[in-house]
Design a protein around this motif. Structure first.
Motif, PDB file in Angstrom:
ATOM      1  N   ALA A   1     -65.630  -3.005 117.011  1.00 53.71           N
ATOM      2  CA  ALA A   1     -65.802  -3.891 115.855  1.00 53.71           C
ATOM      3  C   ALA A   1     -67.280  -4.117 115.557  1.00 53.71           C
ATOM      4  N   THR A   2     -68.056  -4.370 116.620  1.00 53.43           N
ATOM      5  CA  THR A   2     -69.485  -4.605 116.417  1.00 53.43           C
ATOM      6  C   THR A   2     -70.183  -3.342 115.939  1.00 53.43           C
TER       7      THR A   2
ATOM      8  N   GLY B   1     -70.143  -8.987 108.661  1.00 55.29           N
ATOM      9  CA  GLY B   1     -69.823  -9.678 109.903  1.00 55.29           C
ATOM     10  C   GLY B   1     -68.875 -10.839 109.657  1.00 55.29           C
TER      11      GLY B   1
ATOM     12  N   TYR C   1     -69.665  -2.856 112.378  1.00 53.97           N
ATOM     13  CA  TYR C   1     -70.493  -3.769 111.595  1.00 53.97           C
ATOM     14  C   TYR C   1     -71.916  -3.253 111.487  1.00 53.97           C
TER      15      TYR C   1
ATOM     16  N   ILE D   1     -65.491  -9.518 109.016  1.00 57.68           N
ATOM     17  CA  ILE D   1     -64.754  -9.185 110.234  1.00 57.68           C
ATOM     18  C   ILE D   1     -64.130 -10.448 110.817  1.00 57.68           C
ATOM     19  N   SER D   2     -64.912 -11.545 110.818  1.00 65.03           N
ATOM     20  CA  SER D   2     -64.380 -12.799 111.349  1.00 65.03           C
ATOM     21  C   SER D   2     -63.153 -13.244 110.569  1.00 65.03           C
TER      22      SER D   2
ATOM     23  N   VAL E   1     -60.159 -11.151 111.363  1.00 68.72           N
ATOM     24  CA  VAL E   1     -59.515 -11.515 112.628  1.00 68.72           C
ATOM     25  C   VAL E   1     -58.490 -12.621 112.383  1.00 68.72           C
ATOM     26  N   PHE E   2     -58.918 -13.660 111.642  1.00 66.17           N
ATOM     27  CA  PHE E   2     -58.007 -14.765 111.356  1.00 66.17           C
ATOM     28  C   PHE E   2     -56.808 -14.299 110.542  1.00 66.17           C
TER      29      PHE E   2
END
Lengths: 314, 314
Positions: free
Chosen positions: A288-289, A247, A292, A250-251, A254-255
């Motif tokens: 995306a979720t 998770g 995950y 994934i964050s 994104v950045f």
């Protein structure tokens, strides 16, 4: 094992349903007309009417929810507000870039972090162990988006060694790989620290076990004892860590995608949020979720496969 | 998923207080407690990580609290002739596109970080503590329900959740706080729950219950003091996460809104002029790294001293 599998799968299904419910209710919890919110203030009345009809907004909310679930289950996530293309097709186009980035980031972190943790555990308090210790706290503490920005500044803007933005020319593998290096470096860096630390801790525990002593007593070469016997057991908690940390990965992806303008899912969600293109946001967040949850599920099952004690704990 | 309540290895240090030998007088007990405190203080003062952490954390608090007095300029004061100037004696960390002094903005940005960290961490700690104690002490079905809820929240990648919410509500400081609180409650609740479960069947709690103490009294006066210690250590380690989330969201333009100075907005403005004014992203990132490093060092040192078992399996 079968009992555990059923229970674990059931839990994942429940979580997915809750996520869908949350995504769906987001649109309805906000005061105001869902169509106007979804399409933004610039939408024409015709567009709103068309959208309302398409999304079955005239039906009761619970029917809408069921329709949404039914469509999502069959792979229909609605249409992009601007281009009218299916959201599923757009996501499929972009997801490869994200998967490649995650794989590359996690890959180099594992290749470096796991052996580093191993070697640090084999010789505790050596200089390598100390360097690894400081390095892992340091890399864990630095936010990954800052690593992205600074890597962009140093290697792309200042030294001009690597390309700064985009994902490379389609079909040109070398160019695509060159575009992959910096974002993968940025999202993997803190994982080198995590993995080294985790592997070191569990290796230290395992190296004290009797069967490792027996393996040594049999005269097996140290390398074989360490990598063939100890690491196989010591790697288990690390698998859980990787699964649960996905998770966070994934964050940071994104950045990295936004900073390096890489056309993956993260950038897709961000652009859609900025343009208030809600069908895309809904669909891409769901994918995306879901991704995950699948990874966590996979790692949990893997652990249960390796370690029978886990199966009884659910 | 399940923590065996009767397991002796708990990792909760304070429980031992009930197990003191009978032959010790009260004065002796008090003296041994004082000796232990001195020993722990000595351990802390000789731990370079802990000391570095303490210095950095103090620096963070001091610079945020006294920002208005230390900062050489008003954070939003324009100095147009000197716009995008590099580091000079007049502007130690350079200026941005509008000629605002970067150093002053960084100092004031620390205030935003401190505010979010203080409110976010304390609210999630209190709510997590309450929910965790309820889950640990309450009926079985409530425990399962709460666990499921925690798992669902945890399975939502923070940034993706933030993007989806901000898509609808628009960016604001309150939104950042809400996201921070919701995503960090589960980890406090889980630790509190595990600790409560192990306390539930200890003699002194059973004695209290059999004396007719109400559930509320038992939880508040007897369970909570024994649970709160590990949570405070967790809180120190949670501050970097919270500060990073705030900076990250503000960097994406989804958190603190310009012209308010925050480390994230400084990085955002710096990112846009990264080719002409690299000092902005460098200067904007340094306080972020120092803060995260400081709290991580401090938290880990405290954990090693007060709660050595907690470090395992992380």
């Amino acid at each position: 094992m079968l009992y555990y599998l059923t229970k674990r799968l059931g839990l994942s299904v429940v979580v997915i349903c809750l996520v869908v419910l949350l995504l769906f209710s987001l649109l309805h919890l906000i005061p105001g007309d869902p169509a106007t919110i979804a399409l933004g203030p610039r939408a024409t009345p015709e567009a709103i009417a068309r959208y309302a009809e398409k999304m079955h907004l005239d039906e009761p909310v619970w029917r809408q929810f069921l329709i949404y679930i039914g469509n999502a289950a069959t792979g229909d996530l609605g249409l992009d507000v601007f281009s009218d293309r299916p959201v599923t097709a757009i996501i499929l186009e972009r997801i490869g870039f994200t998967l490649a980035l995650v794989a590359a980031g996690m890959g180099w972190a594992m290749l470096l972090g796991i052996p580093l943790g191993c070697l640090a555990a084999v010789k505790p308090n050596s200089w390598l162990d100390r360097v690894t210790g400081v390095l892992s706290v340091g890399t864990i503490a630095v936010p990954s988006f800052l690593v992205s920005i600074w890597a962009l500044l140093i290697f792309a803007v200042h030294l001009r060694w690597l390309p700064a933005i985009g994902a490379g020319e389609p079909g040109d593998l070398g160019d695509q790989l060159a575009h992959l290096v910096l974002p993968a470096f940025a999202i993997g860096l803190s994982w080198v620290g995590y993995l080294a630390r985790m592997v070191r801790a569990s290796m230290l525990e395992v190296m004290g076990e009797n069967y490792i002593r027996s393996a040594r007593a049999f005269g097996l070469r140290p390398r074989r004892v360490i990598f063939g016997y100890a690491l196989r057991v010591a790697i288990l908690p690390t698998i859980t860590l990787i699964g649960m940390g996905f998770g966070g990965m994934i964050s940071s992806t994104v950045f990295a995608e936004i900073i390096f303008a890489r056309p993956g899912i993260g950038k897709l969600i961000f652009d859609a949020v900025m343009a208030r293109n809600f069908p895309i946001v809904q669909g891409a967040v769901l994918v995306a979720t879901g991704l995950y949850i699948l990874v966590v599920l996979f790692s949990d099952i893997l652990i249960a496969w390796f370690d029978p004690r886990v199966r009884e704990s659910l | 998923m399940s923590e065996n309540p009767s397991e002796p290895e708990t990792g909760i240090p304070a429980i031992d207080a009930t197990g003191l030998p009978d032959h010790m007088s009260e004065a002796e007990i008090r003296e041994s407690a004082a000796r232990e405190r001195r020993e722990k203080l000595r351990m802390f003062l000789t731990n370079w990580q802990g000391l570095t952490g303490l210095i950095l954390v103090t620096l963070f608090f001091a610079s945020a609290i006294f920002a208005s007095w230390i900062a050489p300029y008003e954070p939003n004061a324009l100095d147009v002739p000197n716009r995008l100037s590099g580091p000079t004696w007049e502007h130690l960390a350079g200026t941005d596109q509008l000629g605002r002094d970067t150093l002053s903005r960084i100092l004031h940005g620390g205030r935003v970080a401190l505010k979010i960290a203080a409110i976010g961490v304390s609210v999630s700690l209190v709510v997590g503590l309450i929910l965790g104690m309820i889950a640990g002490f309450g009926p079985r079905w409530l425990d399962s329900l709460l666990l499921l809820l925690f798992d669902t929240v945890r399975s939502f990648p923070t940034i993706v959740l933030a993007l989806a919410t901000v898509a609808l509500t628009g960016p604001s400081l309150g939104m950042v706080l809400a996201i921070v609180i919701i995503t960090s409650i589960p980890q406090y609740a889980r630790v509190a729950r595990t600790a409560t479960l192990t306390l539930r069947n200890t003699d002194f709690i059973l004695a209290e219950r059999s004396l007719g103490a109400s559930m509320g009294r038992t939880l508040l006066h007897h369970v909570m003091p024994n649970v709160v210690g590990p949570l405070l250590i967790l809180a120190a380690m949670d501050v970097p996460v919270v500060v990073t989330v705030e900076a990250g969201l503000s960097f994406l333009g989804l958190g603190v809104l310009p012209p308010t100075a925050s480390w994230g907005t400084i990085l955002n403005e710096g990112y846009l002029v990264i080719r002409d004014a690299p000092w902005m992203v460098i200067a904007g990132g340094i306080p972020l790294i120092l803060t995260t490093l400081g709290f991580t060092f401090l938290g880990e040192a405290l954990r090693d001293i007060f709660d050595p078992r907690m470090g395992k399996g992380r």
